[in-house]
Motif scaffolding. Sequence first.
Motif, PDB file in Angstrom:
ATOM      1  N   ILE A  23      45.118  34.205  -7.222  1.00  0.00           N
ATOM      2  CA  ILE A  23      44.583  32.886  -6.864  1.00  0.00           C
ATOM      3  C   ILE A  23      45.404  32.362  -5.687  1.00  0.00           C
ATOM      4  N   PRO A  24      44.783  32.290  -4.478  1.00  0.00           N
ATOM      5  CA  PRO A  24      45.543  31.870  -3.296  1.00  0.00           C
ATOM      6  C   PRO A  24      46.019  30.414  -3.397  1.00  0.00           C
ATOM      7  N   ASP A  47      47.725  39.910  -3.090  1.00  0.00           N
ATOM      8  CA  ASP A  47      47.899  41.184  -2.371  1.00  0.00           C
ATOM      9  C   ASP A  47      49.013  42.048  -2.965  1.00  0.00           C
ATOM     10  N   VAL A  48      48.969  42.207  -4.294  1.00  0.00           N
ATOM     11  CA  VAL A  48      50.000  43.049  -4.913  1.00  0.00           C
ATOM     12  C   VAL A  48      49.609  44.512  -4.760  1.00  0.00           C
TER      13      VAL A  48
END
Lengths: 447, 126
Positions: B79-80, B125-126
């Motif tokens: 969730i950005p 972005d993991v």
Amino acid sequence: MNNMQKYFHSVMLDRDNCKGCTNCIKHCPTEAIRVRKGRARIIEERCIDCGECIRICPNRAKLAITDSPERLAEFRHTVALPAPSLYAQFGPQVMPRHILGALLDFGFDDYYEVAVAAHAVSGTLREHLSRPHPRPAISSACPAVVRLMQVRFPGLLENVVPVETPMEIAALLARARANRERGLKNNDIGIFFITPCPAKVTAVKQPFGEVSGVDGVISMSAVYGELLNRLDSPSARVTASLSPAQGVGWGRSGGENHAIMNHSLLAVDGIHNVINVLDEIERGGLRDIDYVEAQSCTGGCIGGPLVPQNPFVSRVRMENLVKKLSRRTPELPDLPADPNFYRLKRPILPLPTLKLSHDINRAIAMLEQVERISGDLPGLDCGSCGSPNCRALAEDIVRGYAETSYCVFKLREKLQLLAREIVDLSQMQPPAMGREQSGTGERQEKE
Amino acid sequence: MEMNFNVKGMDFNRAGEAAAKFKKALQLVGMEVATIRKAVIVAYEAELNIVIHARQGSLTLKVYSDRLEILAQDEGPGIPDIALAMQEGYSTAPPHIREMGFGAGMGLPNISKCSNNLEIESEIDV
């Protein structure tokens, strides 16, 4: 009544006919049946009297206790309350007035049509829905569904419309009329509901409100033959039916919604379908729906366990009758305008019958055991243990109602271990035995 | 007492199973009716979030005598902007999900409404 007994149930076991098969335990929506000592046992506090077990039992070992028509003799004045579903049980030419005539010929002094009360209740429901209410509102008409909510969905009881059932309203109106027109005292009046289902019997003997206005409940199937014979009887009086189409329609699924009109309405029938919809509501869904008409029997009341006719046939009969009736202008009797007359007199409370212990810490520890045991059981849900599925058996074990060895697979595992142990043991010998027949061996060892 | 349930992304047919299992457990424990109702909504919305947005995840229910904890963990896009995600009606669900009647942007707000304490951690972005 029934001070001696904590719970009254219409649905009972016929001990002689029960073979101890496991058909019923697997169909019960509240997991209320176990097989013990070769016979089914109903856990009374969980039974909702839906009658699913009556339908499924191949040995006809499940009965519905209803009142015998002989009870009419107990009262000076008797009034029949025919459920709307009764009107759909006969041939296409048979109109409600013929059936009412047959009821009088059978021995009732008067009748009050439940369909008339259903019409009045529809008006109260419309009024209730026009004001703020928990969404979606849920019908109170089917007592099996209301009991289901008390046991499995207590959080949804606040959504149930606080309105009496057409049966109770009909009983109140019938009694008032007998008081008024005949000057009879309450004790002299016997009011009998002609029921399609056992849940209505329980709703009368153990009502949700304070008391029921109904004095007895007679099975539709029990009087069907009598009524059929009296339809053409020359002694049958010509009488009038006041039932409006909308009230009669309550006898089948969708009928309540049809009578309410002009709202966002959902109809669900069949107890397992009802459970799915209630699950959805409990998860926070269906907020766009105003009213949920939920009926335990497939097809609605015409699908009840105590109706004589095939429900698909009676559905057609009912549709045709409703069509015929809707072409007429109904001549309704005077019905009370005060909405409070139709209100439930007290709230419907939860029946918390599932908890493992009254002490929460103990209950948590027990739940942990349930989880462990159920993970250890085979998960085949075969029912041979007498519990409806492996998880229910785990619960029963933790509650002390069952043992792990009730599971045939667990028993087999244990037996295999035991058998191996027996073989091992059989090969061990005490030192005094086991001398070899001949040859060398121990002899050489030393004297 | 702890219960675990694995949830797969896009598996709409099974959405609700974890919530149903938790409800059954809480009824056995005898939790208050209102507490169970809130827990069911929290568990279901969290379950649905995993189904809609994540590849896979799990729900864990921890039962104590005085409180419940529901832990939702998943592998997904992340969730950005959490504050934005908490707003009623804000949704990143694609149109085809919305056509199914899901993804109305009420998930996190509903969870927040039904719980006394809500903590969210997310990595992108993991």
